[in-house]
Design a protein around this motif. Structure first.
Motif, PDB file in Angstrom:
ATOM      1  N   ILE A 131       0.833  -1.206   0.000  1.00  0.00           N
ATOM      2  CA  ILE A 131       0.000   0.000   0.000  1.00  0.00           C
ATOM      3  C   ILE A 131       0.869   1.259   0.000  1.00  0.00           C
ATOM      4  O   ILE A 131       0.581   2.232  -0.702  1.00  0.00           O
ATOM      5  CB  ILE A 131      -0.944  -0.007   1.224  1.00  0.00           C
ATOM      6  CG1 ILE A 131      -2.043  -1.067   1.032  1.00  0.00           C
ATOM      7  CG2 ILE A 131      -1.555   1.365   1.466  1.00  0.00           C
ATOM      8  CD1 ILE A 131      -2.850  -1.343   2.282  1.00  0.00           C
ATOM      9  N   LEU A 132       1.953   1.248   0.767  1.00  0.00           N
ATOM     10  CA  LEU A 132       2.794   2.439   0.917  1.00  0.00           C
ATOM     11  C   LEU A 132       3.770   2.637  -0.246  1.00  0.00           C
ATOM     12  O   LEU A 132       4.338   3.717  -0.396  1.00  0.00           O
ATOM     13  CB  LEU A 132       3.598   2.357   2.225  1.00  0.00           C
ATOM     14  CG  LEU A 132       2.811   2.260   3.531  1.00  0.00           C
ATOM     15  CD1 LEU A 132       3.752   2.378   4.726  1.00  0.00           C
ATOM     16  CD2 LEU A 132       1.733   3.342   3.610  1.00  0.00           C
ATOM     17  N   ILE A 184      -6.764  -0.017  -4.201  1.00  0.00           N
ATOM     18  CA  ILE A 184      -7.011  -1.275  -4.912  1.00  0.00           C
ATOM     19  C   ILE A 184      -6.290  -2.428  -4.221  1.00  0.00           C
ATOM     20  O   ILE A 184      -6.836  -3.527  -4.075  1.00  0.00           O
ATOM     21  CB  ILE A 184      -6.571  -1.139  -6.379  1.00  0.00           C
ATOM     22  CG1 ILE A 184      -7.459  -0.100  -7.087  1.00  0.00           C
ATOM     23  CG2 ILE A 184      -6.649  -2.474  -7.106  1.00  0.00           C
ATOM     24  CD1 ILE A 184      -6.983   0.282  -8.469  1.00  0.00           C
ATOM     25  N   ILE A 185      -5.056  -2.183  -3.760  1.00  0.00           N
ATOM     26  CA  ILE A 185      -4.310  -3.224  -3.038  1.00  0.00           C
ATOM     27  C   ILE A 185      -5.001  -3.548  -1.718  1.00  0.00           C
ATOM     28  O   ILE A 185      -5.118  -4.720  -1.323  1.00  0.00           O
ATOM     29  CB  ILE A 185      -2.854  -2.773  -2.805  1.00  0.00           C
ATOM     30  CG1 ILE A 185      -2.107  -2.716  -4.145  1.00  0.00           C
ATOM     31  CG2 ILE A 185      -2.136  -3.716  -1.849  1.00  0.00           C
ATOM     32  CD1 ILE A 185      -0.714  -2.122  -4.048  1.00  0.00           C
ATOM     33  N   LEU A 232      -8.940  -7.337   1.384  1.00  0.00           N
ATOM     34  CA  LEU A 232     -10.269  -7.618   1.949  1.00  0.00           C
ATOM     35  C   LEU A 232     -10.993  -8.685   1.146  1.00  0.00           C
ATOM     36  O   LEU A 232     -11.626  -9.589   1.704  1.00  0.00           O
ATOM     37  CB  LEU A 232     -11.098  -6.331   1.969  1.00  0.00           C
ATOM     38  CG  LEU A 232     -10.847  -5.329   3.097  1.00  0.00           C
ATOM     39  CD1 LEU A 232     -11.803  -4.155   2.962  1.00  0.00           C
ATOM     40  CD2 LEU A 232     -11.026  -5.989   4.455  1.00  0.00           C
ATOM     41  N   THR A 233     -10.913  -8.578  -0.187  1.00  0.00           N
ATOM     42  CA  THR A 233     -11.612  -9.531  -1.061  1.00  0.00           C
ATOM     43  C   THR A 233     -11.114 -10.952  -0.840  1.00  0.00           C
ATOM     44  O   THR A 233     -11.894 -11.913  -0.843  1.00  0.00           O
ATOM     45  CB  THR A 233     -11.415  -9.138  -2.536  1.00  0.00           C
ATOM     46  OG1 THR A 233     -11.858  -7.783  -2.721  1.00  0.00           O
ATOM     47  CG2 THR A 233     -12.213 -10.050  -3.452  1.00  0.00           C
ATOM     48  N   LEU A 261      -7.068  -2.574   8.439  1.00  0.00           N
ATOM     49  CA  LEU A 261      -6.059  -2.119   7.486  1.00  0.00           C
ATOM     50  C   LEU A 261      -6.658  -1.187   6.437  1.00  0.00           C
ATOM     51  O   LEU A 261      -6.027  -0.198   6.038  1.00  0.00           O
ATOM     52  CB  LEU A 261      -5.394  -3.326   6.809  1.00  0.00           C
ATOM     53  CG  LEU A 261      -4.241  -3.002   5.855  1.00  0.00           C
ATOM     54  CD1 LEU A 261      -3.122  -2.286   6.596  1.00  0.00           C
ATOM     55  CD2 LEU A 261      -3.705  -4.266   5.190  1.00  0.00           C
ATOM     56  N   TYR A 262      -7.861  -1.490   5.999  1.00  0.00           N
ATOM     57  CA  TYR A 262      -8.495  -0.687   4.949  1.00  0.00           C
ATOM     58  C   TYR A 262      -8.732   0.753   5.407  1.00  0.00           C
ATOM     59  O   TYR A 262      -8.283   1.697   4.744  1.00  0.00           O
ATOM     60  CB  TYR A 262      -9.797  -1.356   4.523  1.00  0.00           C
ATOM     61  CG  TYR A 262     -10.386  -0.833   3.239  1.00  0.00           C
ATOM     62  CD1 TYR A 262     -10.059  -1.404   2.021  1.00  0.00           C
ATOM     63  CD2 TYR A 262     -11.266   0.237   3.235  1.00  0.00           C
ATOM     64  CE1 TYR A 262     -10.595  -0.934   0.833  1.00  0.00           C
ATOM     65  CE2 TYR A 262     -11.808   0.713   2.061  1.00  0.00           C
ATOM     66  CZ  TYR A 262     -11.474   0.121   0.868  1.00  0.00           C
ATOM     67  OH  TYR A 262     -12.001   0.600  -0.312  1.00  0.00           O
ATOM     68  N   PRO A 263      -9.433   0.990   6.526  1.00  0.00           N
ATOM     69  CA  PRO A 263      -9.624   2.378   6.968  1.00  0.00           C
ATOM     70  C   PRO A 263      -8.323   3.078   7.330  1.00  0.00           C
ATOM     71  O   PRO A 263      -8.204   4.292   7.145  1.00  0.00           O
ATOM     72  CB  PRO A 263     -10.545   2.243   8.195  1.00  0.00           C
ATOM     73  CG  PRO A 263     -10.472   0.825   8.596  1.00  0.00           C
ATOM     74  CD  PRO A 263     -10.188   0.039   7.374  1.00  0.00           C
ATOM     75  N   VAL A 264      -7.341   2.339   7.818  1.00  0.00           N
ATOM     76  CA  VAL A 264      -6.040   2.948   8.112  1.00  0.00           C
ATOM     77  C   VAL A 264      -5.404   3.472   6.826  1.00  0.00           C
ATOM     78  O   VAL A 264      -4.887   4.596   6.783  1.00  0.00           O
ATOM     79  CB  VAL A 264      -5.109   1.921   8.810  1.00  0.00           C
ATOM     80  CG1 VAL A 264      -3.661   2.409   8.792  1.00  0.00           C
ATOM     81  CG2 VAL A 264      -5.559   1.683  10.240  1.00  0.00           C
TER      82      VAL A 264
END
Length: 746
Positions: free
Chosen positions: A125-126, A344-345, A350-351, A359-362
């Motif tokens: 993500i980063l 997207i990552i 999640l998918t 992790l998603y909201p972070v």
């Protein structure tokens, strides 16, 4: 009362909320992406002041379509040609940044006590910056024309491809749940294989189809056909085990090479904006505000890691690539955010149910914060550069300047490099094509023939015959074709290297024979395969001329499609001016052209040939009405204006290259940037640049002078050379050393 489906109600709610928030954010001059996310937060299940989405599952389907259109549009802007043209500096900077951020993200996750999969996905993500946010910030600040902006755009192009690779690798890792090197390597090789197959087939087929159907296409039909092609590739990607987003990206990059690219991009923009808005709103719907509050500490830490890590890694990569302190810092301060690909990552995790809910909201919170900080980071680049430069010791600054100057070296390519590179490219490309044909024949064609037409051995023979028709031109190209005849001829002229050329030729033929055996082994027994292979080789020899002609037509079609945009652009630049019969045309400067490195005043093009140089196109930018001191570099495209006779005479001059000597060796010399300090005993002392004779004695040019601490680029020919001046000369190193030796002897 008429029943209204929940999907329609939810879609109306989403678009209504998105419309209101985008108007507000437009007024506040803030990124619309953040407005979409906040709209999703407001209509999501965690916020009760407004109407709430009823069926989130249906919205997720719309969001996945949004990802497909986002990646399709990104592919239309990407183009594999842009990737090839990306300079070494941008590639180094992107590589350093991705590796550093993957490592920092993983270590940060582990330090916070997160699971291995959460930490790995955090690194992914980063590692990718936001193209949309950076372009918008550059536009608003008016810095797109500056040198560092070009480097940043190159970094973003490389990152796009890395992001696609990450999607594949993270999917493989999520499925295997372990860091298996073999599985990772297989995933990379599989991705590379299908990328080459899809790109080659797409460039060969799709531009031809669009060209032949152009008379039947208006805006509506072109839009429908483009979206249909996008979803066909999405289905193909899903069938072979890749994400749908990858297929959309690949089709976009293929269409980016066609003459319809700009038109398609314009037509798809509205559709992309619609579904993209739904995707980003769905991002906000999945955010739980309570979770953001709970993880405020990790969000703050990850934000700092993102900003500092990206700034330091890009700056370090820029210094490694010899880009200088100021340019490196400006580049590092520009990419310190995460964006679309990061979402997207995170969605992928999640998918696949391999990452935690937090992790998603972070990731979204970090993206929102870094989006706001991006314009301020770009503005602070110059003050930071001045501060850093003021703190650095003088010898460090001198070393950086010398390293930066030394990195800007122009070097010619040897014949061996040209030949070996062509051999490797041909081997890889034709191997991929032949493997694809063999696998398709064994897995699809052979079962189809044996089940519907011919059983047994004869079914295999029919399969082999059909496959060989498609394989023959590529087998011939692999075993016989010489794409670099001139370079290979110059090597062959040297008797010492002939045995190596013979070994290379036999290796090519042997690999082609192995592919024939590979095909036969798919559908026939070993005994029949051995006998058949000898017969097939004989047929290929007998029909060699026809196969060659067939391959030539295939190659011409492919190259015509690949260069269609450039050809069309050149045709638009060619206009006739009546009554003088003068017109504008272009020439591409080869690396070995005699004009390379010379200025307009030295070439005296208008005086000698009567033509005017109107534009020099260099690395995506146009130099309009170049001045007398502008120099010609390898790869430049020169647009000149003149009559047919004038342009023909100039064409012979601009295409003139170094001529090999009679013993088979070439007269090419290594060209580099050399430093020469003028001593009290120097013959150059007191002479002007024109009188110095540097050009005649070294076959080089004085491109810079450091005089009394002041740097002068492309100095005036009447400038007097003084004691202690530092001359920067582009030329042959040994000739420049001879000049120094002559100076010392004097």
């Amino acid at each position: 009362m008429t029943h209204l489906p929940h999907l329609v109600m939810d879609l109306g709610l989403i678009l209504g909320a998105a419309g209101i928030t985008t108007l507000i954010f437009k007024k506040l001059k803030q990124p619309l992406v953040l407005g979409y996310i906040i709209a999703g937060l407001l209509v999501g299940p965690h916020f009760n002041l407004f109407p709430t989405i009823i069926e989130i599952e249906n919205i997720n389907v719309w969001a996945e379509i949004g990802v497909i259109f986002l990646l399709f549009s990104l592919g239309l802007e990407f183009s594999f040609k842009k990737l090839v043209k990306v300079g070494g500096a941008s590639s180094i900077m992107a590589g350093v940044e991705v590796i550093v951020m993957l490592l920092l993200g993983y270590l940060t996750g582990k330090m916070l006590g997160w699971s291995t999969m959460d930490s790995v996905f955090l690194g992914g993500i980063l590692s990718i910056s936001s193209t949309t946010i950076i372009i918008r910030a550059f536009d608003e600040l008016g810095v797109k024309s500056q040198r560092f902006a070009g480097l940043v755009f190159g970094v973003l192009i490389v990152e796009d491809l890395v992001a696609i690779l990450l999607l594949v690798l993270l999917s493989t890792l999520a499925v295997s749940q372990q860091f298996a090197g073999t599985e990772m390597l297989q995933a990379v090789l599989k991705l590379a294989f299908f990328l080459v197959v899809w790109f080659l087939a797409g460039i060969f087929l799709i531009p031809t189809f669009l060209r032949k159907a152009s008379k039947l296409m208006n805006d509506e039909t072109l839009l429908i056909v483009s979206i249909a092609l996008c979803f066909i590739m999405v289905i193909l990607a899903a069938q072979v085990g890749f994400s749908p987003a990858l297929g959309a990206f690949i089709m976009g990059s293929i269409l980016a090479e066609t003459t319809k690219a700009e038109k398609i991009e314009h037509l798809v923009t509205s559709v992309k904006d619609l579904f993209g808005a739904i995707f980003f709103v769905s991002v906000g719907i999945l955010i739980n505000p309570a979770m953001i509050v709970e993880y405020a500490g990790p969000i703050a830490l990850i934000t700092v890691v993102t900003i500092v890590g990206k700034m330091v890694s890009i700056t370090g990569g820029g210094l490694m690539a010899g880009q200088g302190l100021r340019t490196s810092i400006q580049s590092g301060m520009s990419v310190s955010q995460i964006g679309e690909f990061s979402f997207i990552i995170a969605t992928l995790g999640l998918t696949l149910n391999v990452t935690s809910d937090f992790l998603y909201p972070v990731a979204v919170a970090v993206s929102a914060i870094t989006t706001f900080t991006t314009p301020y980071m770009i503005k602070l680049a110059d003050p930071l550069h001045r501060s850093v430069e003021g703190m650095l010791p003088e010898r460090w600054k001198t070393s950086l300047n010398e390293y930066s100057s030394g990195a800007e070296t122009i070097s010619t390519v040897s014949d061996w490099k040209i030949v070996l590179r062509s051999y490797v490219i041909n081997l890889v490309v034709y191997s991929v094509i032949l493997i694809a044909i063999v696998l398709a024949s064994g897995n699809f064609l052979y079962p189809f023939i044996t089940e519907n037409f011919i059983n047994g051995v004869w079914g295999g023979v029919a399969t082999v015959a059909i496959a060989l028709v498609f394989m023959a031109p590529f087998l011939w190209a692999m075993a016989v074709y010489h794409p670099q005849k001139e370079a290979q001829g110059r090597i062959w002229a040297n008797r010492n290297y002939r045995s190596l050329i013979i070994v290379l030729e036999f290796t090519r033929v042997g690999i082609a024979i192995l592919f024939i055996g590979f095909l036969l082994n798919q559908v026939l027994s070993v005994q029949v395969a051995i006998v058949s292979s000898l017969f097939i080789i004989g047929l290929l020899v007998v029909f060699s001329r026809r196969i060659q002609n067939f391959y030539t037509r295939i190659e011409d079609r492919f190259m015509s499609n690949l260069n269609a945009r450039e050809i069309e652009a050149a045709s638009k630049m060619t206009h006739t001016l009546v009554p003088w019969d003068a017109h504008l045309t272009s020439f591409e400067v080869s690396p070995n052209a005699v004009v390379v490195g010379k200025s307009m005043i030295e070439l005296q093009i208008r005086e000698k040939y009567g033509v005017n140089v109107a534009v020099i196109e260099r690395e995506g930018r146009n130099i309009m009405a170049p001045t007398r001191n502008e120099r010609i570099f390898p790869g430049d495209k020169i647009y000149v204006f003149g009559t047919d006779e004038q342009i023909e005479a100039f064409s012979e001059f601009v295409n003139e290259e170094f001529i090999p000597s009679s013993n088979g060796e070439t007269t090419r010399e290594e060209i580099s940037l050399q430093k020469l300090v003028v001593s009290p005993a120097s013959r150059l002392l007191g002479k002007t640049v024109r009188e110095s004779g540097v050009r005649e004695k070294t076959k080089g040019l004085i491109v810079g002078i450091e005089k009394n601490g002041e740097r002068m680029l492309n100095p005036d020919s009447e400038l007097v050379i003084g004691e202690g001046d530092i001359l920067w000369i582009v030329g042959s190193p040994w000739r420049i050393k001879q000049l120094e030796a002559a100076r010392q002897e004097a």
